[in-house]
Design a protein around this motif. Structure first.
Motif, PDB file in Angstrom:
ATOM      1  N   LEU A 242     -12.845   0.437  -5.255  1.00  0.00           N
ATOM      2  CA  LEU A 242     -13.053  -0.832  -4.563  1.00  0.00           C
ATOM      3  C   LEU A 242     -11.746  -1.556  -4.252  1.00  0.00           C
ATOM      4  O   LEU A 242     -11.763  -2.645  -3.712  1.00  0.00           O
ATOM      5  CB  LEU A 242     -13.960  -1.734  -5.400  1.00  0.00           C
ATOM      6  N   ALA A 243     -10.614  -0.959  -4.579  1.00  0.00           N
ATOM      7  CA  ALA A 243      -9.323  -1.583  -4.301  1.00  0.00           C
ATOM      8  C   ALA A 243      -9.157  -1.760  -2.795  1.00  0.00           C
ATOM      9  O   ALA A 243      -9.680  -0.988  -2.007  1.00  0.00           O
ATOM     10  CB  ALA A 243      -8.191  -0.731  -4.864  1.00  0.00           C
ATOM     11  N   GLN A 244      -8.412  -2.772  -2.406  1.00  0.00           N
ATOM     12  CA  GLN A 244      -8.215  -3.063  -0.995  1.00  0.00           C
ATOM     13  C   GLN A 244      -7.198  -2.111  -0.383  1.00  0.00           C
ATOM     14  O   GLN A 244      -6.350  -1.566  -1.057  1.00  0.00           O
ATOM     15  CB  GLN A 244      -7.741  -4.497  -0.836  1.00  0.00           C
ATOM     16  N   ALA A 245      -7.290  -1.958   0.923  1.00  0.00           N
ATOM     17  CA  ALA A 245      -6.358  -1.116   1.666  1.00  0.00           C
ATOM     18  C   ALA A 245      -5.353  -1.994   2.384  1.00  0.00           C
ATOM     19  O   ALA A 245      -5.573  -3.194   2.579  1.00  0.00           O
ATOM     20  CB  ALA A 245      -7.122  -0.268   2.670  1.00  0.00           C
TER      21      ALA A 245
ATOM     22  N   PRO B 219      -3.548  -3.429   5.670  1.00  0.00           N
ATOM     23  CA  PRO B 219      -4.085  -3.692   7.005  1.00  0.00           C
ATOM     24  C   PRO B 219      -3.795  -2.515   7.948  1.00  0.00           C
ATOM     25  O   PRO B 219      -2.747  -1.876   7.854  1.00  0.00           O
ATOM     26  CB  PRO B 219      -3.335  -4.947   7.453  1.00  0.00           C
TER      27      PRO B 219
ATOM     28  N   ALA C 259      -7.664  -3.059 -10.209  1.00  0.00           N
ATOM     29  CA  ALA C 259      -6.908  -2.428  -9.135  1.00  0.00           C
ATOM     30  C   ALA C 259      -6.863  -0.929  -9.375  1.00  0.00           C
ATOM     31  O   ALA C 259      -6.842  -0.468 -10.495  1.00  0.00           O
ATOM     32  CB  ALA C 259      -5.500  -3.000  -9.088  1.00  0.00           C
TER      33      ALA C 259
ATOM     34  N   ARG D 231      -0.461 -12.497  -0.921  1.00  0.00           N
ATOM     35  CA  ARG D 231      -1.396 -13.407  -0.249  1.00  0.00           C
ATOM     36  C   ARG D 231      -1.213 -14.777  -0.891  1.00  0.00           C
ATOM     37  O   ARG D 231      -1.522 -14.980  -2.062  1.00  0.00           O
ATOM     38  CB  ARG D 231      -2.844 -12.941  -0.367  1.00  0.00           C
TER      39      ARG D 231
ATOM     40  N   LYS E  57      -1.685   3.782  -1.331  1.00  0.00           N
ATOM     41  CA  LYS E  57      -2.955   3.270  -1.849  1.00  0.00           C
ATOM     42  C   LYS E  57      -2.643   2.200  -2.895  1.00  0.00           C
ATOM     43  O   LYS E  57      -1.641   2.282  -3.603  1.00  0.00           O
ATOM     44  CB  LYS E  57      -3.756   4.394  -2.519  1.00  0.00           C
ATOM     45  N   GLU E  58      -3.533   1.218  -2.995  1.00  0.00           N
ATOM     46  CA  GLU E  58      -3.320   0.161  -3.980  1.00  0.00           C
ATOM     47  C   GLU E  58      -3.289   0.759  -5.387  1.00  0.00           C
ATOM     48  O   GLU E  58      -4.182   1.482  -5.795  1.00  0.00           O
ATOM     49  CB  GLU E  58      -4.424  -0.893  -3.895  1.00  0.00           C
TER      50      GLU E  58
ATOM     51  N   ALA F 260     -17.142  -5.719  -7.008  1.00  0.00           N
ATOM     52  CA  ALA F 260     -15.848  -5.683  -6.327  1.00  0.00           C
ATOM     53  C   ALA F 260     -14.888  -6.695  -6.938  1.00  0.00           C
ATOM     54  O   ALA F 260     -13.702  -6.415  -7.118  1.00  0.00           O
ATOM     55  CB  ALA F 260     -16.031  -5.967  -4.833  1.00  0.00           C
TER      56      ALA F 260
ATOM     57  N   ARG G  55      -0.299  -7.392  -4.487  1.00  0.00           N
ATOM     58  CA  ARG G  55      -0.846  -6.040  -4.591  1.00  0.00           C
ATOM     59  C   ARG G  55       0.271  -5.049  -4.306  1.00  0.00           C
ATOM     60  O   ARG G  55       1.039  -5.232  -3.363  1.00  0.00           O
ATOM     61  CB  ARG G  55      -1.988  -5.827  -3.592  1.00  0.00           C
TER      62      ARG G  55
ATOM     63  N   GLU H 160      -0.903 -13.652   4.495  1.00  0.00           N
ATOM     64  CA  GLU H 160      -0.371 -12.512   3.751  1.00  0.00           C
ATOM     65  C   GLU H 160       0.922 -11.997   4.381  1.00  0.00           C
ATOM     66  O   GLU H 160       0.992 -11.759   5.586  1.00  0.00           O
ATOM     67  CB  GLU H 160      -1.400 -11.381   3.712  1.00  0.00           C
TER      68      GLU H 160
END
Length: 185
Positions: free
Chosen positions: A27-30, A32, A23, A82, A45-46, A18, A63, A130
């Motif tokens: 495994l990219a972050q979503a 919140p 990016a 962040r 989507k990232e 991860a 991001r 963030e």
């Protein structure tokens, strides 16, 4: 001789993957959940991520979230920052206003109005906090702090000016822009 991998080893391998994944991968972050729930039809989507440093100091990680992985100023998108250090909200507004002026967006009265609105919206941040800005075409920008809505500037001209700080070709953060947009540098 076959070795069994323990759950701890597997978890460590997953974490390593991860952290190393670029990016835009699975495994990219979503975003919140509260942000997604307030804008469920956007399908963001990232699509890129990068780190901003100033004179070698880590300031924040960014991001970019887009529909379909492609960025356009005319489409919806979100930018998440962040922070790696503490900043006063007024300083974030000052820096944003200075960069908007440097890029040539808005008139003096517009920039003064935008600055006043940002000062009301932007909180003081600490390392790990963030801030997210969501661009809504033709409407403006909604801001979120730690996933919760904190304000909106309903001005499409502001939205273009504000996000240009990071995404315009004239940005001071060219390496970060390239990372966010998935461009080679």
């Amino acid at each position: 001789m076959h070795r069994r991998l323990s759950l701890r080893t597997l978890a460590g391998l997953a974490l390593s993957a991860a952290l190393a994944a670029p990016a835009g991968t699975a495994l990219a972050q979503a975003l919140p959940q509260p942000v997604v729930q307030s804008h469920p039809t956007l399908g963001l989507k990232e699509s890129g991520a990068g780190r901003f440093r100033w004179f070698g100091l880590h300031v924040y990680d960014a991001r970019l979230f887009t529909p379909g992985g492609r960025f356009s100023f005319s489409e919806p998108y979100a930018l998440a920052l962040r922070y790696a250090r503490e900043f006063q909200g007024s300083r974030i507004a000052d820096t944003s206003t200075e960069e908007i002026a440097r890029l040539g967006f808005g008139t003096e009265p517009q920039r003064a109005a935008w600055d006043a609105q940002m000062r009301k919206i932007f909180p003081d941040v600490k390392a790990g906090n963030e801030l997210i800005g969501v661009h809504l075409p033709g409407e403006g920008t909604r801001f979120f702090y730690e996933g919760k809505p904190i304000g909106e500037i309903a001005d499409p001209d502001f939205a273009r000016a504000f996000f240009s700080i990071w995404l315009d070709p004239r940005t001071k953060a060219a390496d970060l822009r390239a990372s966010l947009l998935g461009e080679k540098r």
